[in-house]
Write an enzyme that holds these catalytic residues in place. Sequence first.
Site, PDB file in Angstrom:
ATOM      1  N   ARG A 295     -12.784  -9.699   1.658  1.00 26.75           N
ATOM      2  CA  ARG A 295     -12.346  -9.724   3.062  1.00 26.75           C
ATOM      3  C   ARG A 295     -13.535  -9.891   3.999  1.00 26.75           C
ATOM      4  NH1 ARG A 295      -6.752  -6.987   4.151  1.00 26.75           N
ATOM      5  NH2 ARG A 295      -5.701  -7.569   2.231  1.00 26.75           N
TER       6      ARG A 295
ATOM      7  N   ARG B 159       0.877  -1.184   0.000  1.00 24.82           N
ATOM      8  CA  ARG B 159       0.000   0.000   0.000  1.00 24.82           C
ATOM      9  C   ARG B 159       0.909   1.227   0.000  1.00 24.82           C
ATOM     10  NH1 ARG B 159      -3.121  -2.800   4.919  1.00 24.82           N
ATOM     11  NH2 ARG B 159      -4.406  -4.238   3.716  1.00 24.82           N
TER      12      ARG B 159
ATOM     13  N   ARG C 299     -10.698   2.876   6.168  1.00 25.18           N
ATOM     14  CA  ARG C 299      -9.236   2.764   6.008  1.00 25.18           C
ATOM     15  C   ARG C 299      -8.824   3.118   4.587  1.00 25.18           C
ATOM     16  NH1 ARG C 299      -6.311  -2.801   7.573  1.00 25.18           N
ATOM     17  NH2 ARG C 299      -7.044  -3.457   5.524  1.00 25.18           N
TER      18      ARG C 299
HETATM   19  N1  LIG Z   1     -12.018   0.404  18.017  1.00 22.64           N
HETATM   20  C1  LIG Z   1     -11.996   1.037  16.851  1.00 22.64           C
HETATM   21  N2  LIG Z   1     -12.971   1.903  16.533  1.00 22.64           N
HETATM   22  C2  LIG Z   1     -12.979   2.541  15.331  1.00 22.64           C
HETATM   23  N3  LIG Z   1     -12.032   2.378  14.391  1.00 22.64           N
HETATM   24  C3  LIG Z   1     -11.033   1.513  14.647  1.00 22.64           C
HETATM   25  C4  LIG Z   1     -10.958   0.805  15.871  1.00 22.64           C
HETATM   26  N4  LIG Z   1      -9.864   0.021  15.848  1.00 22.64           N
HETATM   27  C5  LIG Z   1      -9.265   0.233  14.663  1.00 22.64           C
HETATM   28  N5  LIG Z   1      -9.951   1.125  13.944  1.00 22.64           N
HETATM   29  C6  LIG Z   1      -9.688   1.605  12.572  1.00 22.64           C
HETATM   30  O1  LIG Z   1     -10.077   0.542  11.713  1.00 22.64           O
HETATM   31  C7  LIG Z   1      -9.236   0.472  10.557  1.00 22.64           C
HETATM   32  C8  LIG Z   1      -8.657  -0.929  10.459  1.00 22.64           C
HETATM   33  O2  LIG Z   1      -7.740  -1.144  11.510  1.00 22.64           O
HETATM   34  P1  LIG Z   1      -6.400  -1.965  11.306  1.00 22.64           P
HETATM   35  O3  LIG Z   1      -5.732  -1.558  10.042  1.00 22.64           O
HETATM   36  O4  LIG Z   1      -5.635  -1.859  12.572  1.00 22.64           O
HETATM   37  O5  LIG Z   1      -7.033  -3.426  11.120  1.00 22.64           O
HETATM   38  P2  LIG Z   1      -6.313  -4.832  10.979  1.00 22.64           P
HETATM   39  O6  LIG Z   1      -7.090  -5.790  11.802  1.00 22.64           O
HETATM   40  O7  LIG Z   1      -4.875  -4.711  11.271  1.00 22.64           O
HETATM   41  O8  LIG Z   1      -6.539  -5.148   9.441  1.00 22.64           O
HETATM   42  P3  LIG Z   1      -5.720  -6.131   8.448  1.00 22.64           P
HETATM   43  O9  LIG Z   1      -5.880  -7.493   8.953  1.00 22.64           O
HETATM   44  O10 LIG Z   1      -6.358  -5.910   7.127  1.00 22.64           O
HETATM   45  O11 LIG Z   1      -4.290  -5.679   8.445  1.00 22.64           O
HETATM   46  C9  LIG Z   1      -8.170   1.541  10.738  1.00 22.64           C
HETATM   47  O12 LIG Z   1      -8.512   2.665   9.955  1.00 22.64           O
HETATM   48  C10 LIG Z   1      -8.239   1.863  12.242  1.00 22.64           C
HETATM   49  O13 LIG Z   1      -7.868   3.214  12.495  1.00 22.64           O
HETATM   50  N1  LIG Z   2      -0.874 -16.660   8.113  1.00 23.72           N
HETATM   51  C1  LIG Z   2      -0.402 -15.408   8.037  1.00 23.72           C
HETATM   52  N2  LIG Z   2      -1.253 -14.373   7.957  1.00 23.72           N
HETATM   53  C2  LIG Z   2      -0.733 -13.128   7.910  1.00 23.72           C
HETATM   54  C3  LIG Z   2       0.653 -12.892   7.969  1.00 23.72           C
HETATM   55  N3  LIG Z   2       0.858 -11.543   7.900  1.00 23.72           N
HETATM   56  C4  LIG Z   2      -0.343 -10.982   7.844  1.00 23.72           C
HETATM   57  N4  LIG Z   2      -1.308 -11.914   7.848  1.00 23.72           N
HETATM   58  C5  LIG Z   2      -2.761 -11.722   7.824  1.00 23.72           C
HETATM   59  O1  LIG Z   2      -3.177 -11.384   6.540  1.00 23.72           O
HETATM   60  C6  LIG Z   2      -4.375 -10.634   6.612  1.00 23.72           C
HETATM   61  C7  LIG Z   2      -4.372  -9.498   5.648  1.00 23.72           C
HETATM   62  O2  LIG Z   2      -3.352  -8.588   5.945  1.00 23.72           O
HETATM   63  P1  LIG Z   2      -3.213  -7.219   5.102  1.00 23.72           P
HETATM   64  O3  LIG Z   2      -1.962  -6.586   5.613  1.00 23.72           O
HETATM   65  O4  LIG Z   2      -3.150  -7.586   3.663  1.00 23.72           O
HETATM   66  O5  LIG Z   2      -4.451  -6.404   5.418  1.00 23.72           O
HETATM   67  C8  LIG Z   2      -4.512 -10.186   8.071  1.00 23.72           C
HETATM   68  O6  LIG Z   2      -5.523 -10.959   8.673  1.00 23.72           O
HETATM   69  C9  LIG Z   2      -3.215 -10.555   8.694  1.00 23.72           C
HETATM   70  O7  LIG Z   2      -3.334 -10.958  10.036  1.00 23.72           O
HETATM   71  C10 LIG Z   2       1.513 -14.019   8.071  1.00 23.72           C
HETATM   72  O8  LIG Z   2       2.743 -13.922   8.123  1.00 23.72           O
HETATM   73  N5  LIG Z   2       0.950 -15.244   8.091  1.00 23.72           N
END
Ligand SMILES: Nc1ncnc2c1ncn2[C@@H]1O[C@H](COP(=O)(O)OP(=O)(O)OP(=O)(O)O)[C@@H](O)[C@H]1O
Ligand SMILES: Nc1nc2c(ncn2[C@@H]2O[C@H](COP(=O)(O)O)[C@@H](O)[C@H]2O)c(=O)[nH]1
Length: 347
Positions: free
Chosen positions: A241, A137, A230
């Site tokens: 997703r 990204r 996001r």
């Molecule tokens: N409790 C909350 N309330 C509202 N918005 C939230 C909350 N927690 C996270 N967010 C927002 O939701 C969006 C998604 O969060 P984040 O990128 O941390 O998700 P993630 O679980 O890591 O996703 P991925 O698995 O795709 O990487 C972000 O824009 C974040 O700022």
């Molecule tokens: N099994 C694994 N899952 C992973 C790893 N690193 C990230 N993730 C999961 O992928 C999705 C999507 O991530 P995104 O960055 O494309 O939004 C998310 O649920 C991560 O937890 C890994 O090493 N192994």
Amino acid sequence: MIGGNHERNNFSIGVQIHDKNSNNWFSPIVLGTGPKPSQGYSAFVLEQGRILVIKKGSPRNESIWFLEVDSPYVREQKKLLRKEVVAWSKGVRGNAEKPIVISGPSGVGKGTLISMLMKEFPSMFGFSVSHTTRSPRSMERDGVHYHFADKKVMEKEIKDGKFLEFASVHGNLYGTSIESVEAVTDSGKRCILDIDVQGARSVRASSLDAIFIFVCPPSMKELEDRLRARGTETEEQIQKRLRNAEAEIKEGISSGIFGLILYNDNLEECYKKLKKLLGLDEVTSVNGVEIEGINLPTEHTVSKMEDKIIIQETGKETRNKIVLDISSLNGGAPGRTRGILVDAIKF
Ligand SMILES: Nc1ncnc2c1ncn2[C@@H]1O[C@H](COP(=O)(O)OP(=O)(O)OP(=O)(O)O)[C@@H](O)[C@H]1O
Ligand SMILES: Nc1nc2c(ncn2[C@@H]2O[C@H](COP(=O)(O)O)[C@@H](O)[C@H]2O)c(=O)[nH]1
């Protein structure tokens, strides 16, 4: 046989196995990052298929190593890779803290919670940088958010046993390399893995002793809103997703993989609960839990008495003694330092 290997500019010491029956030497697959060559080593065969290697003249945190030759993890890898396997882990003082696996559907807030934890406790936690074949990204940097990988290269590395786990997630390949986890544990920090439910299942089935946390959204509507807000995925990717999220949540809650389940409704509240689960709610100092290195005198002799290894300083008037209690071992390969209790005695 464990020995130096300078010739081919390979600055990690090499391992060879001698088969007594055929009188042949062969090279096993070596998992994990091993010690760099040094002026000399002492080695002791321990119980449970491990060899303790003590290096001479090494800097702090570089002197105590374990080569696993027949531990449960190594036996599991031998079966998987159908080859002879050995694995390195580094010895550190005290307790090797368990890694933390955090899973949950895309957009639930895993990354946000992990960033908060790493910001508040920078010296305590380190992030395991995963490999992925998806495109970066705009704000993502290679080696920081992910190792962005070519699919063929990553598949070859998986075949070579370099990954702790991997899975196909939302149409791309993701995986945690042993090296990524070791980069964190070697720096003395507690490792956090942000991986999907399939990856968590693989880690659970492996001998990596970790804490498993599943993060749930308050509702599917809220999850959708967060993913949209996001703004990092196309409409088609968001739909994919969200479809996957339903199955992930079901599995996350009911499979028994996760010992801890967190609802991320209000972010601040959820973060407080996460800290409580990790026993951090009372911690005010960022240096609360540090894993210290083991500092050995450069010139020393080594001896073993029952379950104690005694390292005696030589060549000086004050002869410091360091005692390693090998009955206290905890943690270990893959991707983990091995904790050991150490006593220093000054004369
Ligand atoms: N409790 C909350 N309330 C509202 N918005 C939230 C909350 N927690 C996270 N967010 C927002 O939701 C969006 C998604 O969060 P984040 O990128 O941390 O998700 P993630 O679980 O890591 O996703 P991925 O698995 O795709 O990487 C972000 O824009 C974040 O700022
Ligand atoms: N099994 C694994 N899952 C992973 C790893 N690193 C990230 N993730 C999961 O992928 C999705 C999507 O991530 P995104 O960055 O494309 O939004 C998310 O649920 C991560 O937890 C890994 O090493 N192994």
